[in-house]
Design a protein around this motif. Structure first.
Motif, PDB file in Angstrom:
ATOM      1  N   UNK A  44       0.844  -1.188   0.000  1.00  0.00           N
ATOM      2  CA  UNK A  44       0.000   0.000   0.000  1.00  0.00           C
ATOM      3  C   UNK A  44       0.884   1.243   0.000  1.00  0.00           C
ATOM      4  N   UNK A  45       0.393   2.340  -0.555  1.00  0.00           N
ATOM      5  CA  UNK A  45       1.199   3.556  -0.693  1.00  0.00           C
ATOM      6  C   UNK A  45       0.416   4.759  -0.178  1.00  0.00           C
ATOM      7  N   UNK A  46       1.066   5.561   0.650  1.00  0.00           N
ATOM      8  CA  UNK A  46       0.537   6.857   1.070  1.00  0.00           C
ATOM      9  C   UNK A  46       1.394   7.934   0.421  1.00  0.00           C
ATOM     10  N   UNK A  47       0.766   8.809  -0.349  1.00  0.00           N
ATOM     11  CA  UNK A  47       1.434   9.999  -0.866  1.00  0.00           C
ATOM     12  C   UNK A  47       0.769  11.221  -0.249  1.00  0.00           C
ATOM     13  N   UNK A  48       1.491  12.324  -0.198  1.00  0.00           N
ATOM     14  CA  UNK A  48       0.945  13.542   0.397  1.00  0.00           C
ATOM     15  C   UNK A  48       1.703  14.732  -0.155  1.00  0.00           C
ATOM     16  N   UNK A  49       1.156  15.905   0.034  1.00  0.00           N
ATOM     17  CA  UNK A  49       1.837  17.135  -0.366  1.00  0.00           C
ATOM     18  C   UNK A  49       2.401  17.811   0.870  1.00  0.00           C
ATOM     19  N   UNK A  50       3.683  18.114   0.859  1.00  0.00           N
ATOM     20  CA  UNK A  50       4.276  18.852   1.958  1.00  0.00           C
ATOM     21  C   UNK A  50       3.626  20.232   2.086  1.00  0.00           C
ATOM     22  N   UNK A  51       3.708  20.809   3.252  1.00  0.00           N
ATOM     23  CA  UNK A  51       3.184  22.160   3.491  1.00  0.00           C
ATOM     24  C   UNK A  51       3.713  23.140   2.432  1.00  0.00           C
ATOM     25  N   UNK A  52       2.835  24.001   1.982  1.00  0.00           N
ATOM     26  CA  UNK A  52       3.209  24.960   0.946  1.00  0.00           C
ATOM     27  C   UNK A  52       3.181  24.398  -0.459  1.00  0.00           C
ATOM     28  N   UNK A  53       2.854  23.110  -0.598  1.00  0.00           N
ATOM     29  CA  UNK A  53       2.819  22.447  -1.903  1.00  0.00           C
ATOM     30  C   UNK A  53       1.403  21.932  -2.177  1.00  0.00           C
ATOM     31  N   UNK A  54       1.023  21.901  -3.447  1.00  0.00           N
ATOM     32  CA  UNK A  54      -0.276  21.360  -3.818  1.00  0.00           C
ATOM     33  C   UNK A  54      -1.411  22.056  -3.085  1.00  0.00           C
ATOM     34  N   UNK A  55      -2.333  21.236  -2.553  1.00  0.00           N
ATOM     35  CA  UNK A  55      -3.472  21.781  -1.813  1.00  0.00           C
ATOM     36  C   UNK A  55      -3.255  21.726  -0.306  1.00  0.00           C
ATOM     37  N   UNK A  56      -2.044  21.440   0.132  1.00  0.00           N
ATOM     38  CA  UNK A  56      -1.749  21.497   1.563  1.00  0.00           C
ATOM     39  C   UNK A  56      -1.646  22.940   2.017  1.00  0.00           C
ATOM     40  N   UNK A  57      -1.872  23.166   3.301  1.00  0.00           N
ATOM     41  CA  UNK A  57      -1.785  24.508   3.841  1.00  0.00           C
ATOM     42  C   UNK A  57      -0.362  24.893   4.193  1.00  0.00           C
ATOM     43  N   UNK A  58      -0.224  26.046   4.829  1.00  0.00           N
ATOM     44  CA  UNK A  58       1.075  26.496   5.320  1.00  0.00           C
ATOM     45  C   UNK A  58       2.029  26.926   4.231  1.00  0.00           C
ATOM     46  N   UNK A  59       3.278  27.104   4.630  1.00  0.00           N
ATOM     47  CA  UNK A  59       4.339  27.488   3.704  1.00  0.00           C
ATOM     48  C   UNK A  59       5.532  26.563   3.869  1.00  0.00           C
ATOM     49  N   UNK A  60       6.221  26.336   2.775  1.00  0.00           N
ATOM     50  CA  UNK A  60       7.375  25.433   2.798  1.00  0.00           C
ATOM     51  C   UNK A  60       8.501  26.005   3.642  1.00  0.00           C
ATOM     52  N   UNK A  61       9.052  25.181   4.511  1.00  0.00           N
ATOM     53  CA  UNK A  61      10.260  25.539   5.252  1.00  0.00           C
ATOM     54  C   UNK A  61      11.465  24.790   4.691  1.00  0.00           C
ATOM     55  N   UNK A  62      11.288  24.159   3.536  1.00  0.00           N
ATOM     56  CA  UNK A  62      12.357  23.561   2.737  1.00  0.00           C
ATOM     57  C   UNK A  62      13.164  22.537   3.551  1.00  0.00           C
ATOM     58  N   UNK A  63      12.454  21.683   4.291  1.00  0.00           N
ATOM     59  CA  UNK A  63      13.118  20.566   4.942  1.00  0.00           C
ATOM     60  C   UNK A  63      13.096  20.571   6.451  1.00  0.00           C
ATOM     61  N   UNK A  64      12.655  21.655   7.082  1.00  0.00           N
ATOM     62  CA  UNK A  64      12.661  21.732   8.541  1.00  0.00           C
ATOM     63  C   UNK A  64      11.361  21.152   9.117  1.00  0.00           C
ATOM     64  N   UNK A  65      10.295  21.931   9.147  1.00  0.00           N
ATOM     65  CA  UNK A  65       9.057  21.501   9.788  1.00  0.00           C
ATOM     66  C   UNK A  65       8.291  20.470   8.962  1.00  0.00           C
ATOM     67  N   UNK A  66       8.760  20.211   7.760  1.00  0.00           N
ATOM     68  CA  UNK A  66       8.159  19.147   6.948  1.00  0.00           C
ATOM     69  C   UNK A  66       8.264  17.786   7.612  1.00  0.00           C
ATOM     70  N   UNK A  67       9.174  17.634   8.573  1.00  0.00           N
ATOM     71  CA  UNK A  67       9.232  16.383   9.343  1.00  0.00           C
ATOM     72  C   UNK A  67       7.874  16.105   9.992  1.00  0.00           C
ATOM     73  N   UNK A  68       7.172  17.149  10.406  1.00  0.00           N
ATOM     74  CA  UNK A  68       5.862  16.987  11.022  1.00  0.00           C
ATOM     75  C   UNK A  68       4.828  16.492  10.013  1.00  0.00           C
ATOM     76  N   UNK A  69       4.962  16.911   8.758  1.00  0.00           N
ATOM     77  CA  UNK A  69       4.058  16.454   7.702  1.00  0.00           C
ATOM     78  C   UNK A  69       4.246  14.953   7.458  1.00  0.00           C
ATOM     79  N   UNK A  70       5.504  14.547   7.361  1.00  0.00           N
ATOM     80  CA  UNK A  70       5.804  13.129   7.157  1.00  0.00           C
ATOM     81  C   UNK A  70       5.332  12.307   8.351  1.00  0.00           C
ATOM     82  N   UNK A  71       5.531  12.817   9.554  1.00  0.00           N
ATOM     83  CA  UNK A  71       5.093  12.095  10.754  1.00  0.00           C
ATOM     84  C   UNK A  71       3.588  11.861  10.725  1.00  0.00           C
ATOM     85  N   UNK A  72       2.820  12.861  10.288  1.00  0.00           N
ATOM     86  CA  UNK A  72       1.369  12.695  10.202  1.00  0.00           C
ATOM     87  C   UNK A  72       0.997  11.624   9.182  1.00  0.00           C
ATOM     88  N   UNK A  73       1.694  11.587   8.051  1.00  0.00           N
ATOM     89  CA  UNK A  73       1.406  10.584   7.024  1.00  0.00           C
ATOM     90  C   UNK A  73       1.754   9.184   7.512  1.00  0.00           C
TER      91      UNK A  73
END
Length: 267
Positions: A77-106
């Motif tokens: 099975x595969x889970x894909x998602x858009x990091x913050x600031x990308x696609x229809x996700x909210x927020x703004x990209x921090x280019x590798x910092x707080x995106x750890x929280x996005x991956x953790x949620x997925x």
């Protein structure tokens, strides 16, 4: 910009699509809404889920991400998602910092769906994030059981190639962020990191005993081969240096995706 403890996450909304797929909105530990897509294994395997982390300016619906997800869905099975600031996700990209929280949620969503084993695979920026996530989440319920980083940088602030100098212009300059928002559909946070998060090369030795694989192309125009070699040396892990391969999800071919799927699902 600074990461914080991942903690719990919330599923804001889930609805089913075709063939057992589900689209969801996940709320990260710091309150950002992240779009995500779950697709069951096409061969009916249920134990393992793979969470795919895209590169900078990617998103869940980009063609290269969809192609990789389809290939990997033959193995798990595969889970894909858009990091913050990308696609229809909210927020703004921090280019590798707080995106750890996005991956953790997925990853946590994959476990909520009943998968006993969850592996992560990241491309470019996503590769740096799966490394940092594996180090920071090693002893928590949001951990990864195996990790593959493809085309990942070893260190921050690298400007040694023309493509990376262009990336830094997009990230650091007001006009660059304007181009990022309207040309690349990526919303970028204007603030500097404070504090600077641990780098991939610092995270790599912290991942063991979780299985780790570093994959890189010998024709990568963004990060030369000293990046994967130093990552693999620091972690003491397996390295696949792919002949003729360029950068990230746009460059991986079907044969490499098959090998990645085999590696991520073994164990």
């Amino acid at each position: 910009m600074s990461s914080e403890a991942e903690g719990r996450f919330h599923i804001v909304d889930v609805f089913s699509t075709t063939s057992g797929s589900q689209r969801a909105t996940l709320l990260t530990a710091d309150g950002v809404r992240i779009e995500a897509l779950y697709e069951p294994c096409t061969r009916g395997v249920t134990e393992t889920a793979l969470v795919l982390a895209h590169g900078f300016t990617g998103s869940v619906d980009r063609p290269a991400v969809r192609r990789a997800a389809r290939a990997l869905a033959e193995h798990a099975a595969v889970v894909t998602f858009s990091f913050r600031g990308h696609g229809r996700s909210g927020g703004r990209s921090t280019v590798g910092d707080r995106e750890v929280l996005d991956l953790a949620a997925a990853v946590r969503w994959a476990r909520e769906l009943g998968h006993a084993r969850v592996a992560t695979v990241g491309f470019s920026m996503g590769g740096s994030i799966v490394l940092r996530h594996a180090a920071l989440e090693r002893d928590t319920g949001g951990h990864a059981d195996a990790v593959a980083a493809v085309s990942a940088p070893a260190r921050w602030y690298y400007r040694g190639t023309p493509p990376m100098r262009r990336v830094h212009w997009v990230i650091t300059r007001p006009m660059g962020r304007f181009v990022g928002r309207y040309g690349l559909r990526t919303r970028i946070d204007h603030r500097d990191w404070d504090p600077v998060p641990i780098s991939p090369i610092e995270a790599a030795p912290m991942i063991a005993p979780t299985p780790l694989l570093i994959v890189h192309g010998d024709r990568d125009p963004y990060f030369p081969v000293d990046h994967p070699r130093t990552l693999a040396e620091a972690a003491g892990c397996e390295l696949w240096l792919e002949r003729g391969m360029g950068h990230a999800e746009n460059a991986v071919d079907e044969e490499l995706l098959r090998r990645l799927g085999d590696w991520l699902t073994r164990g």
